[in-house]
Design a protein around this motif. Structure first.
Motif, short mmCIF file in Angstrom:
data_model
loop_
_atom_site.label_atom_id
_atom_site.label_comp_id
_atom_site.label_asym_id
_atom_site.label_seq_id
_atom_site.Cartn_x
_atom_site.Cartn_y
_atom_site.Cartn_z
N ALA A 61 0.82 -1.21 0.00
CA ALA A 61 0.00 0.00 0.00
C ALA A 61 0.86 1.26 0.00
N ALA A 62 1.94 1.24 0.78
CA ALA A 62 2.83 2.41 0.82
C ALA A 62 3.48 2.64 -0.54
N TRP A 63 3.79 1.57 -1.25
CA TRP A 63 4.41 1.71 -2.58
C TRP A 63 3.45 2.40 -3.54
N TYR A 64 2.21 1.95 -3.57
CA TYR A 64 1.25 2.56 -4.49
C TYR A 64 0.89 3.98 -4.07
N LYS A 65 0.78 4.20 -2.78
CA LYS A 65 0.42 5.54 -2.32
C LYS A 65 1.54 6.54 -2.59
N SER A 66 2.79 6.08 -2.51
CA SER A 66 3.93 6.98 -2.76
C SER A 66 4.01 7.40 -4.22
N HIS A 67 3.38 6.64 -5.13
CA HIS A 67 3.46 6.94 -6.56
C HIS A 67 2.24 7.71 -7.06
N LYS A 68 1.32 8.00 -6.18
CA LYS A 68 0.16 8.77 -6.60
C LYS A 68 0.53 10.25 -6.67
N ASP A 69 -0.10 10.94 -7.59
CA ASP A 69 0.22 12.35 -7.81
C ASP A 69 -0.20 13.22 -6.64
#
Length: 671
Positions: A111-119
């Motif tokens: 989840a942290a990986w995907y959240k870190s890549h959100k604009d």
């Protein structure tokens, strides 16, 4: 051990009073977790060896996990997961909860990986280093894989599934494939492949979800790596998951109810169904029992089997619930509700899976076609009482299927194999015309799966375009592959797979443009003048400069067949010509693929080194024969067997990861 348990029960004794973990099957069932006093709970860091984020951040990341990953892969069951999470929310846990803590760590890390890549990251936690958490949490769980597999619990299986999906989508496909095997065996040791009536309704539902996730992972891995299935359908009797709503909100004060719940599981059931339909063909193509037995699976019987499965796939597609049907004519609306967003993404995932399976299951037809063309070089097989693969592939005797067009409407179409390929690839590429949906997909666990299928569709279209480089379809391919290439550039910021896919796409794009130029500049020869049944062949002088304007302009806008194949044959019929060019185009594309294991070129089926700058008609090295003749020589046709590179231990080095299904020979016979 099972009999020993029964004997002990005769005297009302429990065998598990003693430690018998060294005996296979000794403690894999009925393991009773002793009641721990509250004073025995420890800080989480002392149980797993590293810290987790604060409770508030964990709740936010779990909600992100439901938005980014859970809808795509239903590894956990929310009610069961919620109760376990609440038990460790205060930062303390029993040592026996280690497997769950590693599962929680994997969930938080992904989840942290995907959240870190959100604009637009959540402003409430913008101070958190999400990329650091993503790396630390996933690596922390991955470093304890041995303990996870030795634990043999539902939580340990769930953790291995999540780590496996993370690895395959983030640059470690070999580790993921190995982990799949270990996870499958652990699940079978727990009896997850068998339906059970013992336990609570929630525990039974959790077991079903976990098993079906492993099942679909096994099928996906088989068609991705080109390897045999690891799970036999006859060994399983697990019921399908039920339609049950789940709540994605985990922050403090959340009231679980129907108003904030989403039904995710319908998607999982439909995904299970399509892989069950395709499993017989997947097993037939990649199963060990089919190696070296081409005669048993070639010909009309196999053709009918494939067409039957194709009809079933279309029936599955037409019977999908309306909320899981992707409308290819309408982009994602930004004001959709949370459930509508989830179902839109699930519909995209199912559509990609469907079209990919259509391409894969019909791939073996081309290998049969090579054999047929060389055994019947003059097209005299059409006079035979039986139908050749050409007849079926060309649509002479196709099986009618209900196929929706690109606009989404249903039309009765009789599609040949190449047309099935084309329409499947075209539907996959339609996502490039829906920017909002594509953007939404890039922010979720679908991103790498989308990249894989976009790459597959691009290769399919290039192969078809190479067989007729001046056709209208070839021009459409160039426009479509441009959009795919640009989208893959964006996806490359999320997944390494997209970056590497574009390296290959650059080579095949150059090849397509080069082939187009060669078709335009090909020399005019008198033997190319077409004739029909209503016209007599013209008597044309041997000097090609004396050809009339009319005869010159009648020349087809494609390579002469003799120029492409380099074979000495007087004439072949149009369908044989077309499919010969299709096979040779596929062989040409193979040479664009990068080197495989230990420097062996995965696409090189001839043993010669291909030089992209030398053009499609030449190969560098000592072999100077025309490229198509080298790839499909008479000595390599029997049994569809070409020489494949093997290492000293006999391991096939020709399969290059995700590029496997473009091998010329699909059944990989071996002496």
């Amino acid at each position: 051990m099972g009999i020993a348990h029964k004997i002990y029960q005769l005297n009302n004794q429990r065998m598990l009073k003693r430690t018998i973990s060294a005996i296979p099957g000794g403690d894999l069932s009925n393991v009773q977790t002793s009641r721990h006093d509250r004073m025995q709970r420890r800080p989480i860091a002392s149980v797993i060896g590293y810290s987790l984020p604060t409770t508030e951040v964990m709740a936010t990341l779990i909600e992100e996990y439901f938005d980014s990953v859970h809808w795509f892969s239903l590894v956990i069951f929310e009610p069961r997961f919620r109760s376990k999470f609440e038990s460790v929310r205060d930062g303390l846990a029993f040592p026996s909860q280690k497997s769950f803590l590693l599962l929680l760590s994997s969930i938080l890390g992904m989840a942290a990986w995907y959240k870190s890549h959100k604009d637009s990251p959540d402003g409430d936690h913008s101070g958190e280093d999400l990329q650091h958490w993503a790396s630390a949490l996933v690596q922390g769980a991955g470093s304890q894989l041995v303990d996870l597999m030795d634990d043999s619990s539902i939580a340990s299986v769930q953790t291995c599934i999540l780590l496996g999906s993370y690895y395959v989508y983030h640059g470690k496909p070999n580790l993921s494939f190995a982990l799949l095997g270990a996870t499958t065996k652990t699940a079978q040791a727990l009896g997850l492949h068998r339906q059970t009536s013992s336990g609570t309704a929630e525990s039974i539902e959790e077991r079903k979800r976990v098993w079906w996730t492993i099942y679909t992972w096994d099928r996906f891995a088989s068609v991705t790596y080109g390897r045999p299935l690891g799970i036999n359908d006859k060994d399983c009797n697990v019921e399908m998951p039920l339609d049950m709503a789940e709540c994605r909100q985990f922050r403090a004060g959340t009231v679980v109810g129907t108003d904030n719940s989403i039904c995710y599981s319908t998607y999982q059931r439909e995904l299970n169904r399509i892989y069950i339909i395709a499993s017989p063909v997947i097993e037939m193509i990649y199963g060990i029992r089919t190696v070296g037995s081409s005669k048993e699976i070639a010909g009309l019987q196999y053709t009918r089997h494939i067409m039957k499965v194709t009809e079933k796939l279309w029936h599955w597609r037409n019977s999908l619930p309306s909320h899981l049907v992707l409308d290819l004519t309408q982009d994602y609306a930004l004001d959709l509700s949370a459930p509508a967003k989830v179902h839109r993404l699930q519909a995209l995932s199912l559509q990609l899976t469907f079209d990919n399976l259509l391409i894969i299951t019909q791939r073996p037809f081309l290998a049969q076609q090579v054999d047929h063309l060389f055994k019947n070089p003059h097209g005299d097989a059409h006079s035979s009482a039986t139908h050749s693969p050409i007849d079926v592939l060309d649509g002479t005797h196709p099986s009618p299927v209900q196929a929706p067009s690109a606009s989404g409407s249903n039309t009765n179409l009789q599609l040949s194999t190449t047309e099935q390929w084309w329409h499947a690839a075209l539907r996959t590429s339609k996502v490039t015309e829906m920017p909002h949906l594509a953007q939404l997909a890039t922010e979720t666990h679908l991103v790498a799966f989308l990249a894989i299928n976009l790459f597959n569709s691009a290769i399919v279209m290039v192969v078809l375009a190479l067989s007729d480089p001046l056709s209208d379809r070839a021009q459409e391919v160039k426009r479509t592959i441009t959009r795919i290439f640009r989208l893959q550039e964006v996806l490359g910021k999320r997944t390494t797979l997209s970056v590497q896919s574009n390296v290959v796409l650059k080579d095949v794009i150059h090849m397509l443009l080069q082939r187009e130029a060669e078709a335009i500049l090909a020399p005019v020869t008198a033997s190319q003048v077409p004739t029909t049944e209503h016209t007599q062949p013209r008597s044309i002088p041997s000097d090609q400069h004396l050809m009339s304007v009319e005869d010159t302009l009648r020349l087809p806008l494609q390579f002469p067949f003799e120029h492409i194949s380099g074979l000495s044959q007087s004439r072949v019929d149009n369908s044989a010509d077309r499919f010969q060019r299709l096979n040779e185009s596929l062989a040409s594309v193979q040479r664009a693929f990068p080197f495989g294991i230990d420097g062996v070129q995965a696409s090189n089926v001839t043993g010669a080194n291909w030089d992209p700058s030398a053009g499609p008609d030449q190969v560098s090295g000592t072999n100077t024969q025309p490229w198509a003749e080298t790839a499909f020589s008479d000595q390599n046709i029997e049994g569809y067997s070409l020489e494949q590179p093997y290492d000293e231990s006999g391991v096939d080095l020709s399969n290059n990861g995700l590029y496997w299904f473009w091998d010329s020979i699909w059944n990989d016979t071996r002496p």
